[in-house]
Write a protein that holds these residues in place. Structure first.
Motif, PDB file in Angstrom:
ATOM      1  N   LYS A   1       0.801  -1.215   0.000  1.00 20.81           N
ATOM      2  CA  LYS A   1       0.000   0.000   0.000  1.00 20.81           C
ATOM      3  C   LYS A   1       0.837   1.270   0.000  1.00 20.81           C
ATOM      4  CE  LYS A   1      -3.752  -2.144   2.559  1.00 20.81           C
ATOM      5  NZ  LYS A   1      -4.546  -2.148   3.760  1.00 20.81           N
ATOM      6  N   LYS A   2       2.122   1.164   0.307  1.00 30.71           N
ATOM      7  CA  LYS A   2       2.882   2.357   0.601  1.00 30.71           C
ATOM      8  C   LYS A   2       3.816   2.848  -0.491  1.00 30.71           C
ATOM      9  CE  LYS A   2       2.794   1.442   5.520  1.00 30.71           C
ATOM     10  NZ  LYS A   2       3.572   1.256   6.727  1.00 30.71           N
ATOM     11  N   TYR A   3       4.421   1.971  -1.251  1.00 27.90           N
ATOM     12  CA  TYR A   3       5.470   2.363  -2.188  1.00 27.90           C
ATOM     13  C   TYR A   3       5.124   1.989  -3.616  1.00 27.90           C
ATOM     14  CZ  TYR A   3       8.319   2.952   1.997  1.00 27.90           C
ATOM     15  OH  TYR A   3       8.802   3.355   3.208  1.00 27.90           O
ATOM     16  N   GLY A   4       5.614   2.802  -4.558  1.00 31.38           N
ATOM     17  CA  GLY A   4       5.444   2.490  -5.966  1.00 31.38           C
ATOM     18  C   GLY A   4       6.370   1.360  -6.382  1.00 31.38           C
ATOM     19  N   SER A   5       6.005   0.701  -7.480  1.00 28.37           N
ATOM     20  CA  SER A   5       6.779  -0.412  -8.020  1.00 28.37           C
ATOM     21  C   SER A   5       7.182  -0.085  -9.459  1.00 28.37           C
ATOM     22  CB  SER A   5       5.929  -1.679  -7.985  1.00 28.37           C
ATOM     23  OG  SER A   5       6.610  -2.742  -8.594  1.00 28.37           O
ATOM     24  N   PHE A   6       8.469  -0.281  -9.783  1.00 29.86           N
ATOM     25  CA  PHE A   6       8.980   0.098 -11.098  1.00 29.86           C
ATOM     26  C   PHE A   6      10.016  -0.927 -11.543  1.00 29.86           C
ATOM     27  CE2 PHE A   6      11.654   2.625 -13.977  1.00 29.86           C
ATOM     28  CZ  PHE A   6      10.701   3.274 -14.738  1.00 29.86           C
ATOM     29  N   TRP A   7       9.965  -1.274 -12.817  1.00 32.37           N
ATOM     30  CA  TRP A   7      10.939  -2.214 -13.381  1.00 32.37           C
ATOM     31  C   TRP A   7      12.129  -1.428 -13.913  1.00 32.37           C
ATOM     32  CZ3 TRP A   7      11.034  -7.502 -13.488  1.00 32.37           C
ATOM     33  CH2 TRP A   7       9.898  -8.146 -13.006  1.00 32.37           C
ATOM     34  N   LEU A   8      13.320  -1.807 -13.453  1.00 28.84           N
ATOM     35  CA  LEU A   8      14.564  -1.188 -13.912  1.00 28.84           C
ATOM     36  C   LEU A   8      15.612  -2.276 -14.068  1.00 28.84           C
ATOM     37  CD1 LEU A   8      16.087   1.465 -14.535  1.00 28.84           C
ATOM     38  CD2 LEU A   8      16.763   1.519 -12.127  1.00 28.84           C
ATOM     39  N   ASP A   9      16.232  -2.309 -15.224  1.00 28.22           N
ATOM     40  CA  ASP A   9      17.274  -3.302 -15.509  1.00 28.22           C
ATOM     41  C   ASP A   9      16.793  -4.730 -15.283  1.00 28.22           C
ATOM     42  OD1 ASP A   9      19.022  -1.224 -16.150  1.00 28.22           O
ATOM     43  OD2 ASP A   9      19.764  -1.081 -14.088  1.00 28.22           O
ATOM     44  N   GLY A  10      15.544  -4.998 -15.694  1.00 26.92           N
ATOM     45  CA  GLY A  10      14.996  -6.343 -15.605  1.00 26.92           C
ATOM     46  C   GLY A  10      14.602  -6.779 -14.212  1.00 26.92           C
ATOM     47  N   LYS A  11      14.528  -5.827 -13.272  1.00 24.23           N
ATOM     48  CA  LYS A  11      14.217  -6.172 -11.884  1.00 24.23           C
ATOM     49  C   LYS A  11      13.145  -5.226 -11.348  1.00 24.23           C
ATOM     50  CE  LYS A  11      16.444  -6.176  -7.378  1.00 24.23           C
ATOM     51  NZ  LYS A  11      17.654  -5.796  -6.643  1.00 24.23           N
ATOM     52  N   GLU A  12      12.115  -5.815 -10.707  1.00 22.07           N
ATOM     53  CA  GLU A  12      11.099  -4.987 -10.079  1.00 22.07           C
ATOM     54  C   GLU A  12      11.646  -4.479  -8.745  1.00 22.07           C
ATOM     55  OE1 GLU A  12       6.388  -5.142  -8.854  1.00 22.07           O
ATOM     56  OE2 GLU A  12       7.553  -6.990  -8.810  1.00 22.07           O
ATOM     57  N   GLN A  13      11.474  -3.178  -8.524  1.00 20.82           N
ATOM     58  CA  GLN A  13      11.946  -2.592  -7.272  1.00 20.82           C
ATOM     59  C   GLN A  13      11.078  -1.410  -6.888  1.00 20.82           C
ATOM     60  OE1 GLN A  13      15.864  -0.536  -7.870  1.00 20.82           O
ATOM     61  NE2 GLN A  13      15.743  -1.610  -9.814  1.00 20.82           N
ATOM     62  N   TYR A  14      11.322  -0.875  -5.715  1.00 21.55           N
ATOM     63  CA  TYR A  14      10.571   0.299  -5.291  1.00 21.55           C
ATOM     64  C   TYR A  14      10.870   1.454  -6.246  1.00 21.55           C
ATOM     65  CZ  TYR A  14       9.518  -2.036  -0.883  1.00 21.55           C
ATOM     66  OH  TYR A  14       9.057  -2.906   0.065  1.00 21.55           O
ATOM     67  N   ALA A  15       9.822   2.205  -6.588  1.00 20.59           N
ATOM     68  CA  ALA A  15       9.959   3.293  -7.556  1.00 20.59           C
ATOM     69  C   ALA A  15      10.934   4.362  -7.086  1.00 20.59           C
ATOM     70  CB  ALA A  15       8.585   3.899  -7.846  1.00 20.59           C
ATOM     71  N   HIS A  16      10.946   4.667  -5.788  1.00 21.16           N
ATOM     72  CA  HIS A  16      11.855   5.704  -5.306  1.00 21.16           C
ATOM     73  C   HIS A  16      13.314   5.245  -5.415  1.00 21.16           C
ATOM     74  CE1 HIS A  16      11.013   3.306  -1.689  1.00 21.16           C
ATOM     75  NE2 HIS A  16      12.135   3.771  -1.161  1.00 21.16           N
ATOM     76  N   ARG A  17      13.564   3.970  -5.235  1.00 18.22           N
ATOM     77  CA  ARG A  17      14.931   3.453  -5.403  1.00 18.22           C
ATOM     78  C   ARG A  17      15.339   3.479  -6.883  1.00 18.22           C
ATOM     79  NH1 ARG A  17      17.395   0.898  -1.178  1.00 18.22           N
ATOM     80  NH2 ARG A  17      18.593  -0.458  -2.554  1.00 18.22           N
ATOM     81  N   ALA A  18      14.387   3.134  -7.761  1.00 12.73           N
ATOM     82  CA  ALA A  18      14.673   3.188  -9.193  1.00 12.73           C
ATOM     83  C   ALA A  18      14.964   4.628  -9.616  1.00 12.73           C
ATOM     84  CB  ALA A  18      13.499   2.623  -9.987  1.00 12.73           C
ATOM     85  N   SER A  19      14.171   5.579  -9.121  1.00 10.98           N
ATOM     86  CA  SER A  19      14.384   6.983  -9.453  1.00 10.98           C
ATOM     87  C   SER A  19      15.764   7.449  -9.008  1.00 10.98           C
ATOM     88  CB  SER A  19      13.302   7.847  -8.803  1.00 10.98           C
ATOM     89  OG  SER A  19      13.524   9.211  -9.072  1.00 10.98           O
ATOM     90  N   TYR A  20      16.157   7.071  -7.803  1.00 10.99           N
ATOM     91  CA  TYR A  20      17.477   7.443  -7.298  1.00 10.99           C
ATOM     92  C   TYR A  20      18.564   6.918  -8.246  1.00 10.99           C
ATOM     93  CZ  TYR A  20      21.275   8.328  -4.046  1.00 10.99           C
ATOM     94  OH  TYR A  20      22.437   8.790  -3.466  1.00 10.99           O
ATOM     95  N   GLN A  21      18.429   5.663  -8.660  1.00  6.99           N
ATOM     96  CA  GLN A  21      19.431   5.068  -9.546  1.00  6.99           C
ATOM     97  C   GLN A  21      19.449   5.732 -10.922  1.00  6.99           C
ATOM     98  OE1 GLN A  21      19.664   0.554  -9.074  1.00  6.99           O
ATOM     99  NE2 GLN A  21      17.784   1.115  -7.971  1.00  6.99           N
ATOM    100  N   ILE A  22      18.274   6.067 -11.434  1.00  8.11           N
ATOM    101  CA  ILE A  22      18.182   6.688 -12.755  1.00  8.11           C
ATOM    102  C   ILE A  22      18.811   8.083 -12.756  1.00  8.11           C
ATOM    103  CG2 ILE A  22      16.552   7.671 -14.430  1.00  8.11           C
ATOM    104  CD1 ILE A  22      14.655   5.293 -13.672  1.00  8.11           C
TER     105      ILE A  22
END
Length: 115
Positions: free
Chosen positions: A32-53
């Motif tokens: 319920k709390k965090y977004g989900s985003f696929w980055l480099d073939g791996k599903e992860q929290y959207a905020h972590r993906a944004s940080y990496q991008i």
């Protein structure tokens, strides 16, 4: 000929920008709390993906802290890489502050002040 969208383009397509500068993720959620985003073939929290991008790699023991306290925010300016201990301490401090504010608001209301 198809052109593959960049991770930045895919992320931008899933955000709404608030007046406070938060980039609110409106895509899929993990729980319920965090977004989900696929980055480099791996599903992860959207905020972590944004940080990496937008900022770079996250150390293995790194936690991404939301300075804005909005768990759906993916604005890299609102994200900070920290340790679990620091992230948890900040969260506890924020909760204590919110509790204190609520008590003060109740006291003001009881005294006939602004509601």
């Amino acid at each position: 000929m198809s052109t593959k969208r960049t991770p930045e383009d895919r992320l931008y397509a899933k955000i709404d920008i608030n007046d406070d500068g938060c980039w609110v993720f409106n895509g899929n959620r993990r729980g319920k709390k965090y977004g989900s985003f696929w980055l480099d073939g791996k599903e992860q929290y959207a905020h972590r993906a944004s940080y990496q991008i937008f900022i770079g790699a996250i150390p293995e023991d790194g936690f991404i802290h939301h300075r804005c306290a909005n768990k759906l925010c993916v604005n890299p300016d609102h994200l900070q890489c920290t340790t679990w201990d620091n992230n948890y301490a900040e969260m506890l401090g924020r909760q204590a502050l919110i509790k204190r504010i609520r008590k003060l608001e109740a006291a003001i209301k009881e005294l006939g002040g602004v509601s």
